[in-house]
Structures are given as C-alpha cells and as structure tokens.
Design a protein around this motif. Structure first.
Motif, PDB file in Angstrom:
ATOM      1  N   GLU A 465      14.284 -46.985 -29.612  1.00 41.01           N
ATOM      2  CA  GLU A 465      13.183 -45.973 -29.671  1.00 41.01           C
ATOM      3  C   GLU A 465      13.322 -44.461 -29.229  1.00 41.01           C
ATOM      4  O   GLU A 465      13.099 -43.529 -29.398  1.00 41.01           O
ATOM      5  N   GLU A 466      14.271 -44.733 -27.845  1.00 44.36           N
ATOM      6  CA  GLU A 466      14.417 -43.453 -27.045  1.00 44.36           C
ATOM      7  C   GLU A 466      15.252 -42.548 -27.669  1.00 44.36           C
ATOM      8  O   GLU A 466      15.029 -41.291 -27.391  1.00 44.36           O
ATOM      9  N   ASN A 467      16.542 -42.975 -28.323  1.00 43.08           N
ATOM     10  CA  ASN A 467      17.494 -42.214 -28.812  1.00 43.08           C
ATOM     11  C   ASN A 467      17.351 -41.772 -30.472  1.00 43.08           C
ATOM     12  O   ASN A 467      18.231 -41.240 -31.018  1.00 43.08           O
ATOM     13  N   ALA A 468      16.227 -42.525 -31.281  1.00 39.78           N
ATOM     14  CA  ALA A 468      16.243 -42.265 -32.624  1.00 39.78           C
ATOM     15  C   ALA A 468      16.129 -40.938 -32.913  1.00 39.78           C
ATOM     16  O   ALA A 468      16.751 -40.223 -33.876  1.00 39.78           O
ATOM     17  N   VAL A 469      15.440 -40.169 -32.241  1.00 37.39           N
ATOM     18  CA  VAL A 469      15.138 -38.700 -32.590  1.00 37.39           C
ATOM     19  C   VAL A 469      16.496 -37.880 -32.430  1.00 37.39           C
ATOM     20  O   VAL A 469      16.876 -37.029 -33.430  1.00 37.39           O
ATOM     21  N   THR A 470      16.899 -38.113 -31.247  1.00 37.37           N
ATOM     22  CA  THR A 470      18.595 -37.557 -30.870  1.00 37.37           C
ATOM     23  C   THR A 470      19.290 -38.022 -32.032  1.00 37.37           C
ATOM     24  O   THR A 470      20.230 -37.064 -32.604  1.00 37.37           O
ATOM     25  N   LEU A 471      19.518 -39.326 -32.466  1.00 39.12           N
ATOM     26  CA  LEU A 471      20.463 -39.710 -33.586  1.00 39.12           C
ATOM     27  C   LEU A 471      20.141 -39.023 -34.698  1.00 39.12           C
ATOM     28  O   LEU A 471      20.989 -38.619 -35.470  1.00 39.12           O
ATOM     29  N   LEU A 472      18.841 -38.672 -35.212  1.00 42.79           N
ATOM     30  CA  LEU A 472      18.493 -38.162 -36.583  1.00 42.79           C
ATOM     31  C   LEU A 472      18.849 -36.707 -36.412  1.00 42.79           C
ATOM     32  O   LEU A 472      19.642 -36.227 -37.375  1.00 42.79           O
ATOM     33  N   SER A 473      18.584 -35.869 -35.328  1.00 43.71           N
ATOM     34  CA  SER A 473      19.208 -34.537 -35.331  1.00 43.71           C
ATOM     35  C   SER A 473      20.502 -34.337 -35.478  1.00 43.71           C
ATOM     36  O   SER A 473      21.206 -33.578 -36.092  1.00 43.71           O
ATOM     37  N   ALA A 474      21.297 -35.239 -34.705  1.00 45.48           N
ATOM     38  CA  ALA A 474      22.719 -35.566 -34.789  1.00 45.48           C
ATOM     39  C   ALA A 474      22.917 -35.722 -36.216  1.00 45.48           C
ATOM     40  O   ALA A 474      24.059 -34.933 -36.765  1.00 45.48           O
ATOM     41  N   ALA A 475      22.540 -36.535 -36.682  1.00 44.64           N
ATOM     42  CA  ALA A 475      22.829 -36.842 -38.243  1.00 44.64           C
ATOM     43  C   ALA A 475      22.613 -35.633 -39.183  1.00 44.64           C
ATOM     44  O   ALA A 475      23.334 -35.284 -40.207  1.00 44.64           O
ATOM     45  N   VAL A 476      21.510 -35.050 -39.003  1.00 53.04           N
ATOM     46  CA  VAL A 476      21.296 -33.582 -39.447  1.00 53.04           C
ATOM     47  C   VAL A 476      22.283 -32.576 -39.448  1.00 53.04           C
ATOM     48  O   VAL A 476      22.829 -32.027 -40.263  1.00 53.04           O
ATOM     49  N   LYS A 477      22.619 -32.518 -38.142  1.00 47.61           N
ATOM     50  CA  LYS A 477      23.637 -31.531 -37.689  1.00 47.61           C
ATOM     51  C   LYS A 477      25.077 -31.905 -38.479  1.00 47.61           C
ATOM     52  O   LYS A 477      25.586 -31.062 -38.890  1.00 47.61           O
ATOM     53  N   TYR A 478      25.653 -33.223 -38.454  1.00 45.69           N
ATOM     54  CA  TYR A 478      26.579 -33.587 -39.111  1.00 45.69           C
ATOM     55  C   TYR A 478      26.639 -33.749 -40.690  1.00 45.69           C
ATOM     56  O   TYR A 478      27.468 -34.084 -41.416  1.00 45.69           O
ATOM     57  N   GLU A 479      25.279 -33.664 -41.116  1.00 48.44           N
ATOM     58  CA  GLU A 479      24.900 -33.982 -42.592  1.00 48.44           C
ATOM     59  C   GLU A 479      25.449 -35.249 -43.040  1.00 48.44           C
ATOM     60  O   GLU A 479      26.029 -35.729 -44.022  1.00 48.44           O
TER      61      GLU A 479
END
Length: 484
Positions: A465-479
């Motif tokens: 839960e804590e890092n889901a947002v971070t991972l999502l933004s990283a995923a967007v960054k790396y497409e």
C-alpha cells in the motif's frame, strides 16, 4: 568466508560473526568444543572446555565465543588435538603452542599439569621451524622445515619412537632409521605415528595390534619401521584413523591397512589387514585422503572433485568407497563421523580460493584489469569486453563492431545500467522495486528474458500500500506495463 554451517557447535553464532571465520576446528568427545580464527587473526573458542582445552585460562564452559588473547595475531599454520583433549598448533613463524590435558606430558613442557592457556613448546624446538603437528590420543609429533620429526607424551606402545615405552616429557627427535632422512608429512592414530619421506617411502611406529603400521605383523614398534610392502610405490600423503591408515600415491591411488571392523579400509569386507591393500576407486585419480584418530571413518577426493566415504558412517559399516554429493572431505566428517569432529584444520581453500562466480563478482566495476568503461550520468562503470560478449547477445554484436574503450549511455540512468551490468557478472539483481521497473524496461530493450522475469518478481514482491503510488508513477515514467 569459511562455511561452517554443517558443524552444529557454530549454530548460535550470528551471521556477522560467521562471515569473519577464516579457519576453524571442531573437537572433543562429542564434537562440543571449537576454535576459530577470524580474518583479523583473532582466535576464539567455545564449548565445554574439558581439561581447559579451550585455552581460556580457566575450566569454565562457554556457549558464547571467548577470545584467546595470547594466540591473536599468531597466524596458525597447523592444528591437531588429542582425546584428553589436548590441543597443539604450529604458527606460520614455526613456533609450537600446546594446552589442555597433560596427564602424559603430551604438552611437552616436562610436567603432567594440565595447561589452561597456550604455552610455547620450547625444549629442542627453539632453533627449529615447525610446519606441521599431529596428535594421537595422548602424544604429539611435530615436523620441521628440515624434515625432522620430534615427538613427546604418552608412549605405552612406542608411539614416541624413542626405543622405549617410557613417557616422553619434552620434545625428542625421532631418529634411529629416520636419521638423515627428510620427512614431508606426518599423521597419528590413537597410539601410533606415521611419516612420509621426500623419496616416497613411509614409516610407522607405535601400537600395531590391528596391523595399522602396515608391516605384515601385529607387533608394536618402539622405533620407526619402513613399510617394505610399498617398495617402489611413491607415497605422498598419509592419514590415520583410530586404528587404520590410508596412504595416497603420486599416481592418485589409495592404499589402506589396519583395523577394519567397520569397513574403514574400503576393501569390501571387515577383515583387518596388516599389509597395505590397494583400494578400488573405479580408476578415478585421488588427490586427497582423510581420516581422524577419533573415528573409524575414511574419505577421499577425486581429481574431478567427487568425494567418497567409507567405514563407520553414522553407525553404519560401509565397507566399500561410497560416492557422495559432498564437495569436500570435511563434509563427510561433519555429517557422518562419530564424533563429528574436523579431521584437520578447516581453512578457506588455498589462499582465499574463489569460485568462478565469486571471482567474476569481485572483478565487477574494478578498474584494475577492466578493458572497457561505460559513462552513465557522468559516472564510470568498469567492465570486461570478453565477459559482456559471452553473457549478452547485444554486447556481442556491439563490441564486435567497435574498438572503443569508453562508451556513453544516455537512455538509462546510472543506477539502472549499473544494475544491468552487475547482473551479467552475478546472475542476481539488487534493486528496490521502483528501480526494478527501470531495469525491466532495459531488459525488454535488450531482449534479456531471464532478467525481465527477475525484475517482475522483484516488483511483485515489493508492491505494498505504501509504495503502490510510487511504483505506478515509476511505471508511467518508464512506460512499462507491470502485470498484477
């Protein structure tokens, strides 16, 4: 780092302490005493401390390691122990120290008082450099750089080689027919002693009621006797069990003789042999033989690294060499000998020997012999062209087309690219999940299927839960698409 995981006495040591162990020895009537040396040359002891054999200055048992101050910095070359137990070491400077049980003067100090701390064995040895020590149940022998053997302690069967059966209170040179001969290897059974000469001859003395001297009879010998039956055979190493002997030839063959009630001679039966008998090792060349005077277990290692064992194996009598999955003879004694003690001083292989994998890991990003560097975000990563070509199809093509010794990378971050190169050296990745997304992008770009899978596993394991947002933004960054 020395792997002592198979020896239960070390089970309570924390991982950070285990990582420091460079040499170790397990001994005692129930394998309940241990000494070890760290990478800083500090010496520690733990266990029941029977007869003061831990060298700590008292008779207190200790479940936690205690330091033996007098030995710290000494650098141990050879170590052996008796069943008293007494412990004897030779240092790299050629000095001999002994402590523990001394009821038969096996400490060589002229008394029969137990020694609670390591004491220098000086009589007749001060001008000598000792390279190897070996202990029987209550006697000790030492080999010098000159090829001389000195012996002291219990001598009821002539095991000190002095020509009598009187106990020997201080080191005495074993001469008679060893006079003017050069000894290169020594070993002790419970009550006998063996010596290998530089010319391949082998001599034995002491107790012989089981034929362990290999002389074809059962008479004790108070002075060294050459094993005439091995005339023309070149012996290079000897190892002694409780009452049996193993010898390795320069051609990799193994001879055995002595007691055999547990099949410890490996002859396929349980009959004692008073003469050396060639063991059938399926034409495999042997490079090591192993036995310990506390047990009836035998082991050998082949040139290809296979380990065989026979004799008393956890109570079973194994009468012929049995192929194991072990990688060292030490493992045989840890898992199958009774008691499960070390047959010699455990040491990091050779000079801190490294496997291929360890060697490659050590050389990653090391400029010393690197022939290629990547420049990423202004930082250098040092690598080796040959390894990259072997490990990655992309680099095989790229490096065959260029002679450059510096390559700049723009499409990936330093952290991600370094992790990729490190993976090629180690087969593992060590990144937090958010950076593993960037590595996943790189793995896809370079068509590295296994690396992709590793990244996906790291990301899946790391989602919370804590890092889901971070991972999502990283995923967007790396497409990148992260499968749920």
């Amino acid at each position: 780092m020395l792997d002592v995981g198979k020896w239960p006495v070390f089970a309570l040591l924390p991982p950070e302490e285990l990582r420091l162990i460079r040499q170790a020895c397990v001994f005692g009537s129930a394998a309940n005493e241990a000494l070890y040396v760290t990478v800083n040359d500090e010496v520690f002891a733990l266990g029941t401390n029977c007869s003061g054999c831990l060298g700590l200055g008292d008779l207190q048992s200790t479940i936690e390691p205690r330091r033996i101050d007098v030995l710290c910095g000494k650098k141990i070359e050879s170590l052996s122990y008796g069943t008293g137990p007494h412990v004897v070491i030779a240092t790299t400077d050629g000095e001999v120290f002994a402590w523990g049980h001394n009821g038969y003067s096996q400490l060589g100090n002229g008394t029969t008082n137990h020694g609670l701390t390591p004491a220098l064995v000086s009589t007749n040895l001060l001008s000598k450099r000792v390279t190897e020590v070996a202990c029987g149940s209550h006697h000790t022998i030492a080999l010098t750089t000159d090829g001389e053997v000195f012996a002291w302690g219990y001598n009821n069967s002539g095991q000190v080689g002095s020509g009598s059966t009187a106990n020997q209170p201080t080191p005495r040179r074993v001469s008679s027919c060893l006079q003017n001969k050069v000894v290169v290897n020594i070993a002790c059974g419970q009550l006998c002693s063996m010596a290998v000469l530089d010319n391949g001859e082998i001599y034995g003395w002491g107790y012989n009621c089981n034929g362990q001297l290999g002389l074809g009879n059962n008479g004790n010998q108070q002075t060294p006797c050459r094993i005439a039956a091995l005339q023309g055979v070149n012996i290079v190493r000897v190892a002694c069990g409780y009452a049996h002997t193993l010898a390795l030839t320069d051609e990799g063959m193994v001879y055995a003789w002595g007691a055999n009630s547990y099949g410890q001679l490996g002859t396929g039966n349980k009959s004692n042999q008073a003469l050396p008998t060639l063991i059938n090792t399926d034409k495999e060349r042997m490079v090591e033989v192993a036995a310990c005077h506390t047990s009836h277990t035998s082991a050998a290692k082949t040139q290809s690294g296979q380990v065989l064992m026979w004799g008393q194996c956890r109570g079973q009598a194994v009468a012929s060499p049995h192929l194991t999955h072990f990688s060292s003879t030490d493992d045989v004694f840890a898992c199958f000998a009774t008691p499960a003690v070390t047959w010699h001083l455990l040491s990091v292989d050779g000079d801190d020997y490294l496997t291929v994998a360890q060697s490659l890991k050590k050389e990653f990003d090391s400029p010393e012999i690197s022939d290629l560097k990547f420049l990423v975000d202004g930082k250098c990563i040092h690598v080796h062209k040959a390894l990259l070509k072997i490990r990655c199809e992309h680099f095989r093509t790229l490096l065959n087309e260029t002679d450059e010794d510096t390559l700049e990378i723009h499409q990936f971050s330093y952290l991600v690219y370094r992790a990729f190169l490190e993976y090629l050296y180690t087969d593992t990745i060590n990144l937090p999940p958010e950076d593993a997304i960037g590595l996943l992008d790189l793995a896809t770009f370079y068509r590295e299927t296994r690396l992709k899978r590793l990244c996906q596993e790291t990301i899946k394991r790391g989602i919370s839960e804590e890092n889901a947002v971070t991972l999502l933004s990283a995923a967007v960054k790396y497409e990148a698409r992260v499968s749920s």
